[in-house]
Design an enzyme around this catalytic site. Structure first.
Site, PDB file in Angstrom:
ATOM      1  N   HIS A  64       8.839  13.002 -41.551  1.00 28.88           N
ATOM      2  CA  HIS A  64      10.227  13.164 -41.141  1.00 28.88           C
ATOM      3  C   HIS A  64      11.052  13.742 -42.291  1.00 28.88           C
ATOM      4  CE1 HIS A  64       9.049  10.631 -37.807  1.00 28.88           C
ATOM      5  NE2 HIS A  64      10.268  10.642 -37.288  1.00 28.88           N
ATOM      6  N   ASP A  88      27.469  -3.724   4.894  1.00 25.83           N
ATOM      7  CA  ASP A  88      26.076  -3.622   5.319  1.00 25.83           C
ATOM      8  C   ASP A  88      25.818  -2.360   6.129  1.00 25.83           C
ATOM      9  OD1 ASP A  88      25.139  -5.921   4.153  1.00 25.83           O
ATOM     10  OD2 ASP A  88      25.228  -7.146   5.964  1.00 25.83           O
ATOM     11  N   GLN A 119       0.829  -1.214   0.000  1.00 20.65           N
ATOM     12  CA  GLN A 119       0.000   0.000   0.000  1.00 20.65           C
ATOM     13  C   GLN A 119       0.864   1.264   0.000  1.00 20.65           C
ATOM     14  OE1 GLN A 119       0.032  -2.418   2.239  1.00 20.65           O
ATOM     15  NE2 GLN A 119      -0.058  -1.687   4.360  1.00 20.65           N
ATOM     16  N   HIS A 176      18.989 -13.129   8.024  1.00 21.43           N
ATOM     17  CA  HIS A 176      18.077 -12.160   7.430  1.00 21.43           C
ATOM     18  C   HIS A 176      16.677 -12.733   7.247  1.00 21.43           C
ATOM     19  CE1 HIS A 176      20.094  -8.447   6.367  1.00 21.43           C
ATOM     20  NE2 HIS A 176      21.148  -9.113   5.965  1.00 21.43           N
ATOM     21  N   GLN A 195      24.252 -13.736   6.672  1.00 29.69           N
ATOM     22  CA  GLN A 195      23.206 -13.637   5.652  1.00 29.69           C
ATOM     23  C   GLN A 195      22.010 -14.497   5.994  1.00 29.69           C
ATOM     24  OE1 GLN A 195      23.156 -11.432   3.034  1.00 29.69           O
ATOM     25  NE2 GLN A 195      24.857 -10.715   4.269  1.00 29.69           N
ATOM     26  N   GLU A 219      24.312 -11.525  -4.871  1.00 30.78           N
ATOM     27  CA  GLU A 219      24.170 -10.175  -4.329  1.00 30.78           C
ATOM     28  C   GLU A 219      25.491  -9.725  -3.708  1.00 30.78           C
ATOM     29  OE1 GLU A 219      21.438  -7.898  -0.947  1.00 30.78           O
ATOM     30  OE2 GLU A 219      21.564 -10.080  -0.983  1.00 30.78           O
ATOM     31  N   HIS A 220      26.019 -10.524  -2.787  1.00 30.41           N
ATOM     32  CA  HIS A 220      27.310 -10.240  -2.143  1.00 30.41           C
ATOM     33  C   HIS A 220      28.301 -11.332  -2.546  1.00 30.41           C
ATOM     34  CE1 HIS A 220      24.135  -8.860   0.728  1.00 30.41           C
ATOM     35  NE2 HIS A 220      24.865  -7.747   0.714  1.00 30.41           N
TER      36      HIS A 220
END
Length: 419
Positions: A411, A352, A182, A253, A250, A318-319
């Site tokens: 054109h 991080d 939202q 998480h 990691q 990602e890492h």
């Protein structure tokens, strides 16, 4: 290649229900604005605020809950993030009066987007570091209106005080206590209270990610992020306890996070698995980390560093940590990663929080085609050109012929009017 510990396969699940749920939320926010946001707040957060925008009084009250050390830590981390963002901005120069032939002058301007929303997730932990990572480069880029939002702490109606202070220290111009799909809809289309923005950046759960996907085009986004990932390349010089700590950092998480070890030494691989198991016995977040490690932790022994490079590039994590004796042997061969951490001294967690690079990074192989959030995320490179009368007459016949070749007579006529 020898697989010591194999991860579960991620299945390509049918996300039709997720898409439909998020679409309904977006439609509801577009139709009912603030009223819809408050309904969702009541449903998901068990609290309805009188005002969605956070007041200065609330921000000041949040500072009162912080210790002096907490505030200094945020300032120190922000200083490094800001310094690196400024250095990156300095590499993006404007181009003026480039001339491919006499009388034609081309250039580009580097222009910040006018407004953005920095979405800071609040789910399991108060991720105040993300507030610094998103808002700071937006301000360095020169975005005139930087709004920030985050979900409230369940049942309170308040954004976590550390996140609120981090948003303020980073320089947010407006802060709103709203989260979820939202929130994305509100900043994409606007409500009675929230003015829409040009771009939304920041990670979030699957509902937030899907909302960003559906709203893309109405607004710009950074990318669609999934569960966190780390891939570590290690040889015999690495410490199994250090590797275990980096992998579990990691895993904690999210139960869906992935930790992946590529080793050229089987003994090291086995010792690292044992170290992970030992750390899980005492880790405060073992409930989440255990599920992630058991389901998605993977340990593979490879015959050579070249094979490790090929595997890492195919995975596009990602890492990416390179914890080997001579990292320079392979650094230039690694091409797919969100952020690279070179050598055993360079913990991924440093990035991080406080070393200065951004931690908002692409996941699920998106690093094949994009990097992470940086100052350039908030900048547009827009071209311009001008010509002398002589150059205009000289190029017009060429353009006239090309346009006629495509059947675009309008054109062709526009070019013809120049000669």
């Amino acid at each position: 290649m020898k697989i010591i510990k194999k991860a579960k396969e991620r299945t390509a699940a049918d996300n039709r229900e997720l898409r439909n749920t998020v679409q309904a939320i977006i439609d509801n926010v577009c139709a009912d604005g603030d009223r819809a946001l408050k309904e969702y707040s009541n449903k998901f957060d068990d609290y309805v605020r009188g005002e969605l925008r956070v007041s200065r009084h609330e921000i000041d009250a949040a500072y009162e809950k912080m210790s002096p050390q907490d505030i200094e830590d945020l300032k120190a981390a922000k200083a490094n993030i800001e310094a690196f963002a400024k250095a990156q901005r300095g590499t993006m120069t404007e181009l003026e009066n480039f001339s491919p032939q006499p009388g034609i002058y081309l250039g580009h301007k580097v222009i910040p987007v006018s407004s953005c929303c920095c979405y800071v997730p609040g789910g399991s932990y108060p991720l105040y570091s993300t507030a610094l990572m998103l808002i700071t480069p937006a301000k360095v880029a020169g975005v005139k209106r930087v709004a920030a939002c985050a979900p409230v702490v369940h049942g309170t109606g308040d954004i976590h005080y550390k996140t609120l202070v981090a948003m303020d220290l980073a320089g947010a111009d407006e802060i709103y206590a709203v989260g979820g799909a939202q929130a994305i809809a509100a900043f994409a289309y606007g409500t009675q209270t929230i003015k829409p923005v040009d771009m939304i950046v920041g990670p979030g759960n699957k509902f937030v990610a899907e909302a960003k996907r559906q709203c893309y085009g109405q607004i710009g986004i950074d990318f669609i992020a999934g569960p966190s990932e780390v891939l570590v390349i290690a040889d015999t010089c690495a410490d199994p306890k250090v590797l275990a700590a980096d992998l579990l950092a990691q895993c904690e998480h999210d139960p869906n996070a992935k930790a992946f070890l590529l080793s050229t030494d089987e003994t090291l691989a086995i010792e690292t698995i044992a170290a992970v198991e030992k750390e899980l016995e005492t880790l405060d977040t073992a409930g989440i980390a255990r599920r992630s490690w058991d389901d998605y932790g993977e340990v593979v022994v490879l015959d050579s560093l070249d094979e490790a490079v090929e595997t890492a590039n195919n995975y596009a994590p990602e890492h990416l940590e390179v914890n080997i004796a001579k990292p320079e042997q392979i650094i230039n061969k690694l091409v797919n990663y969100g952020s690279l951490f070179i050598g055993g001294n360079t913990a991924e967690v440093f990035g991080d929080y406080a070393s200065g690079t951004n931690h908002t990074l692409p996941t699920v192989k998106a690093s094949r085609y994009t990097g992470g959030v940086w100052v350039g995320t908030f900048l547009k490179v827009c071209t311009n050109q001008w010509m002398t009368p002589e150059a205009s007459r000289r190029i017009a016949p060429l353009v006239n012929r090309m346009a006629k070749g495509e059947g675009l007579s309008g054109h062709a006529l526009a070019a013809e009017r120049r000669f």
